[in-house]
Design an enzyme around this catalytic site. Structure first.
Site, PDB file in Angstrom:
ATOM      1  N   CYS A 191      49.530  21.977 -17.882  1.00 59.62           N
ATOM      2  CA  CYS A 191      49.523  21.591 -16.468  1.00 59.62           C
ATOM      3  C   CYS A 191      48.126  21.147 -16.023  1.00 59.62           C
ATOM      4  O   CYS A 191      47.977  20.464 -15.006  1.00 59.62           O
ATOM      5  CB  CYS A 191      49.997  22.752 -15.602  1.00 59.62           C
TER       6      CYS A 191
ATOM      7  N   THR B  69      71.219  32.380 -27.795  1.00 58.94           N
ATOM      8  CA  THR B  69      71.977  31.158 -28.068  1.00 58.94           C
ATOM      9  C   THR B  69      73.355  31.529 -28.611  1.00 58.94           C
ATOM     10  O   THR B  69      73.718  32.704 -28.651  1.00 58.94           O
ATOM     11  CB  THR B  69      71.246  30.297 -29.115  1.00 58.94           C
TER      12      THR B  69
HETATM   13  P1  FAD Z   1      55.775  23.804 -24.435  1.00 57.98           P
HETATM   14  O1  FAD Z   1      54.842  24.539 -23.581  1.00 57.98           O
HETATM   15  O2  FAD Z   1      55.745  22.312 -24.387  1.00 57.98           O
HETATM   16  O3  FAD Z   1      55.574  24.275 -25.930  1.00 57.98           O
HETATM   17  C1  FAD Z   1      56.372  23.788 -26.974  1.00 57.98           C
HETATM   18  C2  FAD Z   1      55.560  23.835 -28.246  1.00 57.98           C
HETATM   19  O4  FAD Z   1      56.441  23.853 -29.347  1.00 57.98           O
HETATM   20  C3  FAD Z   1      54.694  22.588 -28.440  1.00 57.98           C
HETATM   21  O5  FAD Z   1      53.325  22.933 -28.473  1.00 57.98           O
HETATM   22  C4  FAD Z   1      55.162  22.006 -29.775  1.00 57.98           C
HETATM   23  O6  FAD Z   1      54.092  21.529 -30.565  1.00 57.98           O
HETATM   24  C5  FAD Z   1      55.825  23.196 -30.421  1.00 57.98           C
HETATM   25  N1  FAD Z   1      56.865  22.818 -31.377  1.00 57.98           N
HETATM   26  C6  FAD Z   1      57.957  22.047 -31.154  1.00 57.98           C
HETATM   27  N2  FAD Z   1      58.686  21.935 -32.260  1.00 57.98           N
HETATM   28  C7  FAD Z   1      58.060  22.633 -33.219  1.00 57.98           C
HETATM   29  C8  FAD Z   1      58.320  22.896 -34.586  1.00 57.98           C
HETATM   30  N3  FAD Z   1      59.397  22.383 -35.195  1.00 57.98           N
HETATM   31  N4  FAD Z   1      57.448  23.661 -35.284  1.00 57.98           N
HETATM   32  C9  FAD Z   1      56.361  24.179 -34.677  1.00 57.98           C
HETATM   33  N5  FAD Z   1      56.064  23.962 -33.377  1.00 57.98           N
HETATM   34  C10 FAD Z   1      56.901  23.209 -32.667  1.00 57.98           C
HETATM   35  N6  FAD Z   1      55.017  22.559 -15.205  1.00 57.98           N
HETATM   36  C11 FAD Z   1      54.820  23.154 -14.013  1.00 57.98           C
HETATM   37  O7  FAD Z   1      55.590  24.055 -13.646  1.00 57.98           O
HETATM   38  N7  FAD Z   1      53.784  22.774 -13.202  1.00 57.98           N
HETATM   39  C12 FAD Z   1      52.899  21.813 -13.566  1.00 57.98           C
HETATM   40  O8  FAD Z   1      51.947  21.505 -12.836  1.00 57.98           O
HETATM   41  C13 FAD Z   1      53.084  21.177 -14.815  1.00 57.98           C
HETATM   42  N8  FAD Z   1      52.241  20.202 -15.216  1.00 57.98           N
HETATM   43  C14 FAD Z   1      52.408  19.647 -16.459  1.00 57.98           C
HETATM   44  C15 FAD Z   1      51.503  18.677 -16.891  1.00 57.98           C
HETATM   45  C16 FAD Z   1      51.647  18.119 -18.145  1.00 57.98           C
HETATM   46  C17 FAD Z   1      50.673  17.081 -18.607  1.00 57.98           C
HETATM   47  C18 FAD Z   1      52.703  18.533 -19.002  1.00 57.98           C
HETATM   48  C19 FAD Z   1      52.841  17.933 -20.380  1.00 57.98           C
HETATM   49  C20 FAD Z   1      53.600  19.475 -18.583  1.00 57.98           C
HETATM   50  C21 FAD Z   1      53.470  20.046 -17.304  1.00 57.98           C
HETATM   51  N9  FAD Z   1      54.359  21.007 -16.844  1.00 57.98           N
HETATM   52  C22 FAD Z   1      54.175  21.592 -15.620  1.00 57.98           C
HETATM   53  C23 FAD Z   1      55.528  21.400 -17.642  1.00 57.98           C
HETATM   54  C24 FAD Z   1      55.248  22.682 -18.409  1.00 57.98           C
HETATM   55  O9  FAD Z   1      54.058  22.563 -19.108  1.00 57.98           O
HETATM   56  C25 FAD Z   1      56.406  22.958 -19.342  1.00 57.98           C
HETATM   57  O10 FAD Z   1      57.564  23.117 -18.575  1.00 57.98           O
HETATM   58  C26 FAD Z   1      56.186  24.198 -20.172  1.00 57.98           C
HETATM   59  O11 FAD Z   1      55.025  24.089 -20.937  1.00 57.98           O
HETATM   60  C27 FAD Z   1      57.386  24.419 -21.087  1.00 57.98           C
HETATM   61  O12 FAD Z   1      57.141  25.470 -21.956  1.00 57.98           O
HETATM   62  P2  FAD Z   1      57.831  25.494 -23.392  1.00 57.98           P
HETATM   63  O13 FAD Z   1      57.363  26.725 -24.057  1.00 57.98           O
HETATM   64  O14 FAD Z   1      59.273  25.261 -23.238  1.00 57.98           O
HETATM   65  O15 FAD Z   1      57.271  24.215 -24.130  1.00 57.98           O
END
Ligand code: FAD
Length: 618
Positions: free
Chosen positions: A83, A313
């Site tokens: 973020c 899941t």
């Molecule tokens: P992520 O945090 O994206 O983590 C997923 C991780 O899994 C990644 O690092 C990836 O490399 C890893 N991965 C995937 N597949 C594999 C694999 N096969 N093997 C190993 N590793 C793997 N949300 C807000 O609420 N407010 C904000 O201001 C906001 N700003 C944002 C700004 C940006 C630039 C971005 C990109 C996102 C923003 N978000 C914001 C959204 C928020 O960051 C996401 O909703 C949140 O990070 C989701 O968490 P997650 O754990 O699902 O995925």
């Protein structure tokens, strides 16, 4: 076999834990339930080490000292602040280390969680309960057994099939390396195009402007910020243009070509060729479900993984959290993809509880409200619940809405700024359905209060009665949240009939063509505003002169009682003022004198927002 002791755990030694990671299981002195731990020695593997994965890992450790926890992350960083990335590009956050909320070392030292960065999980073997992983540095592959597997694989940025999209100079923003690349190009750039006017596109655009670039934002739909309703988005668009952004709505990039002098040319659907140094693609994300799909886990219609309230899941040994899952919307009860950091973190905690047996009935995931906030230049934009267009799309039509534009605090205390609020509620019982707010100050606080009320199943009567902080610099004795509730509750009680701009249009609706709804609405108002209703503007003569709805009659509120004879009791009266307050008083006067009357909700402020929608200028 005792691989390490609690003393070692507490003392911060990592050696024995690392040994356990390399094949030997981790048996500590087993905490007992009466100490608040959960007696299980599960091997928990987590795929994805950022928001949901990191939260799940830390929570699992807090609940269970005896579990072995290993987190796999494809990238080089874990728990980084995605973020914060737009602000790193804009030099608001200057040091890259500040983006690292936690490091692998911290996970090891503080939580005894093993972190494998630059390690990609390739496959899940559900029968053997193993995952195949590849160390991206060495290229070596190995299998890792699990008792519980958590998928927090996030989302991937959509790269639309535009010819030339893979040319150099075209970026998406998801990771720290992405932000480094963009920072590098921005240092020598003067012009950029951002494709997509959602919150990420706008945050990025703002930060590029901050770095001195001339920025064009190209958006295919007829409004910015798709989570907002169009008339609210119009405020945002106006603010963007006032801050020097070149905004193109109803416009697409049709192809990119390499420019002879460097950079790329973005050819727009308007026929224009836009030479830029770089292009940022911010058109949304899709859940990263490759692993889940190949493993045969149940996915939903929107392409996310289906989970229960503890994020389990269709395979009882696999949990999924964050951007990769579908969640139920609390208002519509429909499945939704909501890629936000807060839900990902909370879901990570719940999955941890489910895995170690700490899940308590009734304490599962409550569903998603889409509560979000973002700032572009000086404007804060926040929303919770469902937008009006979302309600319509879900087939919910027994709703009503109010607009109001109060100050963030009392007017007599210096520096008051307006907050533009739209509140949506159920006409049958007053239940809050959604709210959107914009302004320079105090916006997030109001939406947070409404968000909490919504989650608790609250009504507009609850907002009316909410006891909120008050001192002159913070609010008003009737806080904007109270006011929203009061206006809505007055309306439901029949004390304060409200007219909507589109109702005015409905009375005259003859033309439906391919213009945007807002443009059509405006043209109808301007064409024949007073055919059915008498529009009475109760502002001062000076305000009226400055701007008014064509066909409106000006009777300042102070003169209303003396000039009742100028009004017809046959035709409905639509009262308008600046923001709705004087018109409310006029409505009450006219009702008591027996007139049929409605207050045009939101007053001239809302009228302005419709009129000034950029797409209407086209
Ligand atoms: P992520 O945090 O994206 O983590 C997923 C991780 O899994 C990644 O690092 C990836 O490399 C890893 N991965 C995937 N597949 C594999 C694999 N096969 N093997 C190993 N590793 C793997 N949300 C807000 O609420 N407010 C904000 O201001 C906001 N700003 C944002 C700004 C940006 C630039 C971005 C990109 C996102 C923003 N978000 C914001 C959204 C928020 O960051 C996401 O909703 C949140 O990070 C989701 O968490 P997650 O754990 O699902 O995925």
């Amino acid at each position: 076999m005792q691989r390490t002791t609690l003393a070692a755990v507490n003392g911060g030694e990592t050696g024995s834990f690392l040994a356990s990671y390399f094949g030997l299981y981790y048996y500590a002195q087993t905490p007992t339930n009466h100490r608040g731990g959960y007696m299980t020695a599960k091997r928990i593997l987590i795929v994805g080490g950022v928001a949901g994965g990191g939260a799940c890992a830390a929570r699992a450790r807090r609940l269970c000292e005896t579990c072995e926890i290993v987190m796999f992350e494809r990238g080089a960083f874990v728990s980084f602040a995605n973020c914060g990335l737009p602000y790193f590009i804009g030099d608001v956050i200057v040091e890259e280390e500040k983006l690292l909320v936690a490091t692998p070392q911290l996970f090891r030292d503080r939580f005894r969680i093993e972190v494998c960065t630059e390690t990609e999980v390739l496959r899940i073997d559900r029968d053997r309960k193993t995952i195949a992983v590849r160390d991206l540095q060495s290229g070596k592959e190995r299998d890792e057994p699990y008792d519980a597997l958590v998928l927090s694989t996030g989302a991937r940025a959509v790269r639309p099939a535009i010819p030339g999209i893979d040319l150099p100079g075209i970026y998406v923003l998801r990771t720290i390396p992405d932000s480094r690349d963009i920072r590098r190009v921005v240092a020598n750039a003067s012009r950029a195009v951002v494709i997509g006017a959602g919150y990420l596109g706008l945050e990025l655009a703002e930060n590029l402007v901050r770095r001195g670039l001339a920025v064009t934002v190209v958006e295919a739909s007829d409004q910015v910020m798709p989570t907002l309703d169009r008339e609210m988005a119009a405020f945002v668009a106006k603010h963007l243009e006032a801050n020097g952004l070149d905004l193109r709505l109803n416009c697409r990039v049709e192809r990119f070509t390499e420019a002879a002098e460097g950079g790329v040319i973005a050819s727009l659907s308007s026929g224009e060729d836009l030479p830029v140094d770089s292009a940022m693609i911010c058109v949304g994300v899709r859940p990263e479900t490759t692993l889940a799909e190949h493993a045969g886990l149940t996915l939903g219609r929107l392409g996310g993984i289906r989970v229960d309230e503890f994020m389990q899941t269709s395979d009882p040994a696999i949990w999924a959290v964050g951007d990769v899952v579908e969640v139920r919307n609390v208002v519509t009860d429909e499945w939704q993809l909501v890629p936000l950091a807060g839900p990902a973190n909370r879901q990570g905690r719940l999955a941890a509880a489910g895995i170690v047996g700490a899940a308590k009935s009734g304490c599962g995931y409550r569903g998603v409200q889409g509560t979000s906030v973002c700032q572009v230049f000086d404007l804060t934009i926040a929303a919770t619940g469902v937008s009006e267009k979302g309600l319509k799309a879900a087939g919910i039509d027994d709703y009503e809405k109010v607009y109001l534009h109060p100050g963030n605090h009392v007017g007599y205390y210096p520096g008051a700024k307006p907050i533009h609020i739209k509140l949506l509620y159920d006409t049958t019982d007053g239940a809050i359905l959604g709210a959107q707010a914009l302004g320079e100050a105090g916006v997030a606080r109001r939406i947070d209060v409404i968000s909490m009320a919504l989650q608790m199943g609250g009504t507009v009567y609850d907002l009316e009665e909410a006891e909120l902080c008050y001192a002159p610099q913070f609010g008003a004795t009737k806080d904007p949240v109270n006011l929203a509730g009061m206006i809505a509750a007055n309306h439901l009680r029949g004390d304060h009939p409200l007219a909507k701009w589109e109702e005015l249009v409905d009375a005259h609706a003859q033309v439906v063509d391919d213009q945007s709804e807002a443009a059509r609405l405006l043209s109808l108002i301007l064409r024949d505003p007073a055919a059915e209703a008498q529009i009475v503007d109760v502002r001062s003569a000076t305000e009226f002169e400055a701007k008014h709805i064509p066909g409106a009659k000006n009777i300042p509120l102070e003169q209303l009682r003396e000039r009742l004879s100028e009004l017809s009791s046959e035709r409905e009266i639509w009262v308008v003022c600046g923001v709705g307050l004087r018109a409310y008083n006029a409505t009450r006067i006219l009702l008591q004198y027996g007139f049929k009357v409605k207050n045009l909700s939101g007053g001239m402020q809302t009228y302005d927002s419709i009129e000034e929608t950029p797409s209407n200028k086209a």
